[in-house]
Design an enzyme around this catalytic site. Structure first.
Site, PDB file in Angstrom:
ATOM      1  N   ASN A 115      22.900 -55.021 -25.001  1.00  0.00           N
ATOM      2  CA  ASN A 115      24.322 -54.904 -25.339  1.00  0.00           C
ATOM      3  C   ASN A 115      25.149 -56.113 -24.879  1.00  0.00           C
ATOM      4  OD1 ASN A 115      23.765 -53.937 -22.805  1.00  0.00           O
ATOM      5  ND2 ASN A 115      24.465 -51.854 -23.230  1.00  0.00           N
ATOM      6  N   ILE A 144      14.640 -52.452 -22.131  1.00  0.00           N
ATOM      7  CA  ILE A 144      13.891 -51.287 -21.626  1.00  0.00           C
ATOM      8  C   ILE A 144      14.867 -50.137 -21.371  1.00  0.00           C
ATOM      9  CG2 ILE A 144      11.977 -52.575 -20.591  1.00  0.00           C
ATOM     10  CD1 ILE A 144      13.343 -52.052 -17.817  1.00  0.00           C
ATOM     11  N   ASP A 145      16.144 -50.461 -21.143  1.00  0.00           N
ATOM     12  CA  ASP A 145      17.114 -49.414 -20.754  1.00  0.00           C
ATOM     13  C   ASP A 145      17.403 -48.418 -21.877  1.00  0.00           C
ATOM     14  OD1 ASP A 145      17.203 -50.939 -18.498  1.00  0.00           O
ATOM     15  OD2 ASP A 145      19.239 -51.679 -18.780  1.00  0.00           O
ATOM     16  N   MET A 191      14.301 -48.220 -13.160  1.00  0.00           N
ATOM     17  CA  MET A 191      15.422 -49.048 -13.651  1.00  0.00           C
ATOM     18  C   MET A 191      16.241 -48.310 -14.721  1.00  0.00           C
ATOM     19  SD  MET A 191      14.094 -52.931 -14.066  1.00  0.00           S
ATOM     20  CE  MET A 191      14.067 -54.083 -12.708  1.00  0.00           C
ATOM     21  N   GLY A 192      17.221 -48.995 -15.257  1.00  0.00           N
ATOM     22  CA  GLY A 192      17.998 -48.409 -16.340  1.00  0.00           C
ATOM     23  C   GLY A 192      19.494 -48.504 -16.143  1.00  0.00           C
ATOM     24  N   LEU A 303       7.666 -54.280 -12.571  1.00  0.00           N
ATOM     25  CA  LEU A 303       6.385 -53.854 -13.170  1.00  0.00           C
ATOM     26  C   LEU A 303       6.627 -53.062 -14.449  1.00  0.00           C
ATOM     27  CD1 LEU A 303       4.574 -52.704  -9.911  1.00  0.00           C
ATOM     28  CD2 LEU A 303       4.233 -54.837 -11.156  1.00  0.00           C
ATOM     29  N   GLN A 304       7.682 -52.245 -14.455  1.00  0.00           N
ATOM     30  CA  GLN A 304       7.915 -51.353 -15.598  1.00  0.00           C
ATOM     31  C   GLN A 304       8.329 -52.107 -16.867  1.00  0.00           C
ATOM     32  OE1 GLN A 304      11.558 -48.834 -14.513  1.00  0.00           O
ATOM     33  NE2 GLN A 304      11.416 -50.319 -12.856  1.00  0.00           N
TER      34      GLN A 304
HETATM   35  O1  F6P Z   1      18.826 -54.620 -18.341  1.00  0.00           O
HETATM   36  C1  F6P Z   1      17.502 -54.424 -18.060  1.00  0.00           C
HETATM   37  C2  F6P Z   1      17.255 -54.276 -16.584  1.00  0.00           C
HETATM   38  O2  F6P Z   1      15.883 -54.221 -16.461  1.00  0.00           O
HETATM   39  C3  F6P Z   1      17.966 -53.100 -15.916  1.00  0.00           C
HETATM   40  O3  F6P Z   1      17.288 -51.903 -16.064  1.00  0.00           O
HETATM   41  C4  F6P Z   1      18.027 -53.556 -14.488  1.00  0.00           C
HETATM   42  O4  F6P Z   1      19.084 -52.957 -13.790  1.00  0.00           O
HETATM   43  C5  F6P Z   1      18.239 -55.001 -14.634  1.00  0.00           C
HETATM   44  O5  F6P Z   1      17.685 -55.400 -15.865  1.00  0.00           O
HETATM   45  C6  F6P Z   1      17.643 -55.828 -13.525  1.00  0.00           C
HETATM   46  O6  F6P Z   1      17.911 -57.147 -13.778  1.00  0.00           O
HETATM   47  P1  F6P Z   1      17.390 -58.351 -12.922  1.00  0.00           P
HETATM   48  O7  F6P Z   1      15.921 -58.423 -13.095  1.00  0.00           O
HETATM   49  O8  F6P Z   1      18.105 -59.525 -13.468  1.00  0.00           O
HETATM   50  O9  F6P Z   1      17.735 -58.025 -11.497  1.00  0.00           O
END
Ligand code: F6P
Length: 416
Positions: A115, A144-145, A191-192, A303-304
């Protein structure tokens, strides 16, 4: 001499296991449609501003390279989290971008992202219309979110969900084998950000051979520490091993993220997102002191989103499909739009691509509907699981070399 018809493609935001399958889809479709060159921005729009790009024909030589690219996690071209200013704030920056695009005879600009990244497509397509430029700007969904609006789901989600479901099963197995006449609490952090799609995917673990997590906390529901503790105490009387899935983004009633109660840093990205990390660790320490039993925090972390050895075939195929669909849409005259995935049928699962105005998608967040969670907000419903299940189906076996998956890596020495 006929004008060159070139494409430039970039990758932006958090990577996924299948973002490169979309790049492969763009490249292959562009060649099939007779475009002359496909350039790749290195580190998205941020790299382009430094004139960092490659001619993809110097990177992809054989059909096998396409197959390797589809199996390579992370952004092959490099990614960025870069927010373009509003047009009126810095016109010179837009002039610079369009000068680069014109010099490279770019007809189509494609951005693979979530987004925040769609904000870039929105601003560039607005500027092109405003100033009468001919380039077309198309977005390819990726995250992935799974929090992009107007698409049934996003490429990258299915593979991450598959990894999360499998890992949750494995963590539950591990914990079950360890406890005997004592309690142990395992917290899995997923994450998410503000969307609970990935955390809900831990429910996939619940199957004939696995009881699944005991509790699932999504960020869509306010987290209450006292109620959480009461739930844990109740479970401790009923079973030995307790496994709880928590989103990195769960928040208290006062608006603070739970991870902020621990020792999280102050880092904030260009879009104002705090780095969310440490929720499981904080809760594991909290429970260890409150209920006096062994606790463990498992952060699935990067990893995810990089586990391409666990990628879903449906996800890779769809990621490739949306890349190709963006080229087709631009070739047919679309601009300022993002390709979406429409679910055509569930059984057997079938999908098709659609397309929407990017203004309706950029900077929006699609959250898990409250009705897809139980009343207490401590689990997801069957409806949620039925929605995710088709997206994790099928495998895409890595090409193994010396016992490990082989990846396609950018050759930085290749000429432009
Ligand atoms: O937007 C995808 C995402 O994987 C989120 O789930 C997570 O909060 C964020 O990126 C983490 O980002 P970074 O790897 O830049 O810390």
């Amino acid at each position: 001499m006929a004008k060159k018809r070139n494409i430039i493609v970039g990758q932006s935001g958090g990577p996924t296991a299948v973002i490169n399958a979309s790049l492969a889809g763009v490249y292959k479709n562009a060649l099939e449609r007779g475009f002359d060159k496909v350039y790749g921005m290195l580190h998205g729009i941020q790299g382009l501003l430094d004139e960092q790009y490659v001619d993809l024909s110097t990177q992809i030589h054989y059909e096998l390279d396409i197959e390797l690219l589809k199996r390579t996690p992370s952004a092959f071209l490099g990614s960025c989290r870069y927010k373009l200013p509003e047009i009126h704030e810095n016109k010179a920056l837009y002039e610079k971008i369009f000068d680069i695009l014109n010099r490279l005879d770019i007809e189509v600009f494609i951005y693979i992202g979530g987004n925040d990244s769609m904000d870039t497509i929105k601003k560039l397509s607005d500027y092109a219309i405003l100033t009468g430029q001919m380039q077309k700007f198309l977005g390819v969904p990726k995250t992935i979110d799974n929090d992009l609006a107007l698409t049934d789901h996003t490429p990258g989600f299915g593979s991450a969900a598959k990894y999360i479901g499998a890992s949750t099963k494995e963590v539950i197995r591990d914990a079950n084998g360890l406890v005997y006449k004592k309690n142990m609490i395992t917290l899995i952090e997923v994450m998410g950000r503000n969307a609970g799609w990935l955390t809900g995917a831990t429910a996939l673990a619940k199957s004939e051979d696995c009881e699944g997590p005991d509790l699932i906390y999504l960020p869509e529901v306010t987290f209450d520490m006292d109620r959480f503790l009461a739930k844990i105490k109740d479970l401790m009387n009923k079973k030995e091993s307790i496994v709880v899935a928590v989103s990195e983004g769960i928040k208290l009633a006062d608006g603070r993220y739970v991870c902020e109660l621990g020792s999280v840093g102050d880092y904030v990205d260009a879009f104002g997102h705090k780095q969310l990390q440490g929720t499981a660790t904080y809760l594991a320490n909290y429970l260890a002191s409150e209920v006096n039993c062994k606790t463990r925090a498992v952060e699935l972390s990067t990893l995810q989103r990089s586990a391409s050895h666990m990628a879903s075939r449906v996800d890779i195929d769809e990621a490739f499909m949306v890349g190709g669909a963006a080229v087709k849409a631009a070739d047919e005259g679309d601009t300022g739009k993002m390709v979406v995935i429409d679910r055509v049928a569930d059984d057997p699962y079938m999908s098709a691509t659609g397309i929407y105005d990017v203004h309706r998608i950029a900077n929006e967040e699609k959250l898990v509907p409250r009705s897809w969670m139980n009343r207490e907000g401590t689990y997801v419903t069957k409806y949620f699981v039925d929605y995710v299940k088709p997206l994790i189906q099928g495998d895409y076996q890595p090409i193994m070399v010396n016992g490990l998956p082989r990846h396609l890596v950018l050759n930085k020495k290749a000429k432009r």
